[in-house]
Design an enzyme around this catalytic site. Structure first.
Site, mmCIF file in Angstrom:
data_model
loop_
_atom_site.group_PDB
_atom_site.id
_atom_site.type_symbol
_atom_site.label_atom_id
_atom_site.label_comp_id
_atom_site.label_asym_id
_atom_site.label_seq_id
_atom_site.Cartn_x
_atom_site.Cartn_y
_atom_site.Cartn_z
ATOM 1 N N SER A 10 52.645 55.361 65.907
ATOM 2 C CA SER A 10 52.336 55.304 64.493
ATOM 3 C C SER A 10 51.050 54.227 64.339
ATOM 4 O O SER A 10 51.385 53.024 64.161
ATOM 5 C CB SER A 10 53.642 54.879 63.858
ATOM 6 O OG SER A 10 52.710 55.362 62.222
ATOM 7 N N ASN A 12 46.229 53.666 62.200
ATOM 8 C CA ASN A 12 46.411 53.231 60.896
ATOM 9 C C ASN A 12 45.778 54.602 60.186
ATOM 10 O O ASN A 12 45.406 55.086 59.424
ATOM 11 C CB ASN A 12 45.049 52.302 60.625
ATOM 12 C CG ASN A 12 46.411 50.805 60.809
ATOM 13 O OD1 ASN A 12 46.983 50.597 60.364
ATOM 14 N ND2 ASN A 12 45.903 50.501 61.546
ATOM 15 N N GLY A 123 48.863 42.194 66.164
ATOM 16 C CA GLY A 123 49.428 43.929 66.583
ATOM 17 C C GLY A 123 50.027 44.663 67.281
ATOM 18 O O GLY A 123 49.461 44.202 68.395
ATOM 19 N N ASP A 125 49.279 47.498 68.257
ATOM 20 C CA ASP A 125 49.305 48.527 69.072
ATOM 21 C C ASP A 125 48.609 47.412 70.266
ATOM 22 O O ASP A 125 48.521 48.259 71.716
ATOM 23 C CB ASP A 125 48.076 49.077 68.148
ATOM 24 C CG ASP A 125 47.275 48.225 67.263
ATOM 25 O OD1 ASP A 125 47.703 46.994 67.736
ATOM 26 O OD2 ASP A 125 46.004 48.492 66.671
ATOM 27 N N ARG A 126 47.746 46.073 69.793
ATOM 28 C CA ARG A 126 47.379 45.744 71.116
ATOM 29 C C ARG A 126 47.888 45.001 72.142
ATOM 30 O O ARG A 126 47.784 45.603 73.450
ATOM 31 C CB ARG A 126 46.728 44.269 69.637
ATOM 32 C CG ARG A 126 45.510 44.962 69.330
ATOM 33 C CD ARG A 126 45.353 43.410 67.972
ATOM 34 N NE ARG A 126 44.557 42.296 69.183
ATOM 35 C CZ ARG A 126 44.028 41.309 68.936
ATOM 36 N NH1 ARG A 126 44.949 40.597 67.615
ATOM 37 N NH2 ARG A 126 43.164 40.663 69.821
ATOM 38 N N ASP A 147 40.059 49.394 72.469
ATOM 39 C CA ASP A 147 40.971 50.380 71.722
ATOM 40 C C ASP A 147 39.975 50.850 70.781
ATOM 41 O O ASP A 147 40.359 50.459 69.827
ATOM 42 C CB ASP A 147 42.381 49.750 71.638
ATOM 43 C CG ASP A 147 42.983 50.482 70.575
ATOM 44 O OD1 ASP A 147 42.697 51.294 70.093
ATOM 45 O OD2 ASP A 147 44.403 50.701 71.395
ATOM 46 N N THR A 206 17.957 59.842 56.557
ATOM 47 C CA THR A 206 19.365 59.430 56.752
ATOM 48 C C THR A 206 20.536 59.053 57.837
ATOM 49 O O THR A 206 20.581 58.356 58.690
ATOM 50 C CB THR A 206 19.598 59.410 54.955
ATOM 51 O OG1 THR A 206 18.419 58.912 54.575
ATOM 52 C CG2 THR A 206 20.381 57.777 55.297
#
Length: 274
Positions: A10, A12, A123, A125-126, A147, A206
């Site tokens: 899960s 962000n 974290g 995830d890391r 990542d 732009t």
């Protein structure tokens, strides 16, 4: 016993699901099935049910599921939607859905040494990436783990397998949203535009100029940090994962693209008694 595992990360911006077959060894393997959905998407019950049936039809003796990630609120919503596990009657009773996931919420429970100032605040995830990276790098070889997700993390695992920290910067999509929200006239660059690799360095309008800055600025940041880390010791293995890794991989031919890196780290972190 042949164990099939469902891993759920899960994050962000997205929730990733991966199906893995028989983890009787510690070497990295690609998932048999992989799915990534936006956070707003409902739990894909029908798809997960199909994966369950595939595992049972392939001779699985045990099914297990594991969940974790950097977004606790999204994880709790997912768990609240999890169906109750039932049994089908017949010649051989079989599980009708995946068991409720074992949830990993603390990095201190993972099978890795965390050598930073505040190990409990790193974290998940890391750390999942680092656990998996330790099964890919060669013995006595360090690893750089990139990542590229909502945030891009560039982490260092040393030659002994310790997670030693790294760098965090805004991801490509997050940078695009920030440029739009915090300026008066800059447009929002869409995910589709950002997914087009190798924009021209000199943007002649732009939108093109923003795409150039977002992409090549990201490439430059990853290259600079990785180069400085690599100078510390023997050449490391470079692993790329995350939603934007695919468009960045062409600029790092020496890297290995591993979309399911964190999911594999979750599988390896499953407690033996689960």
């Amino acid at each position: 016993m042949q164990t099939w595992s469902l891993a759920i990360d899960s994050g962000n911006s997205r929730v990733k699901f991966g199906l893995f077959r028989d983890q009787s060894h510690a070497q990295f393997e690609e998932p048999i099935e992989f799915l990534a959905l936006d956070l707003q998407s409902p739990l894909p019950v029908e798809i997960l049910n199909q994966w369950c049936q595939r595992a049972m039809a392939s001779g699985a003796n045990k099914l297990q599921s594991i969940a974790g990630g950097s977004n606790p609120r999204a994880l709790d919503c997912l768990l609240a939607a999890w169906p109750e596990v039932g049994m089908r009657s017949g010649e051989a009773a079989k599980q009708s859905f995946w068991p409720r996931p074992h949830v990993l919420r603390s990095g201190l429970d993972l099978p890795i040494v965390i050598d930073v100032d505040a190990p409990e605040r790193v974290g998940l995830d890391r750390l999942f990436n680092a656990v998996a990276g330790n099964t890919i790098r060669l013995p006595d070889q360090p690893a750089i783990l990139v990542d590229a997700g909502t945030a891009t993390t560039i982490d260092w695992v040393d030659a002994t397998g310790r997670f030693c920290g790294g760098a965090i910067l805004p991801g490509i999509e997050l940078g695009a949203r920030a440029l739009h929200q915090y300026t008066a006239l800059l447009p929002l660059i869409s995910r589709q535009e950002l997914s087009a690799p190798h924009p021209h360095v000199i943007g002649r309008n732009t939108r093109a100029a923003m795409s150039s800055g977002l992409f090549w600025g990201h490439v430059g940041a990853i290259r600079e940090i990785s180069t400085r880390l690599s100078a510390r010791t023997q050449p490391p293995v470079l692993l790329l994962t995350g939603g934007s890794a695919g468009i960045l991989a062409g600029e790092f031919p020496q890297a290995r693209l591993v979309p399911a890196l964190g999911l594999w780290g979750m599988i390896l972190s499953m407690p033996a008694e689960s």
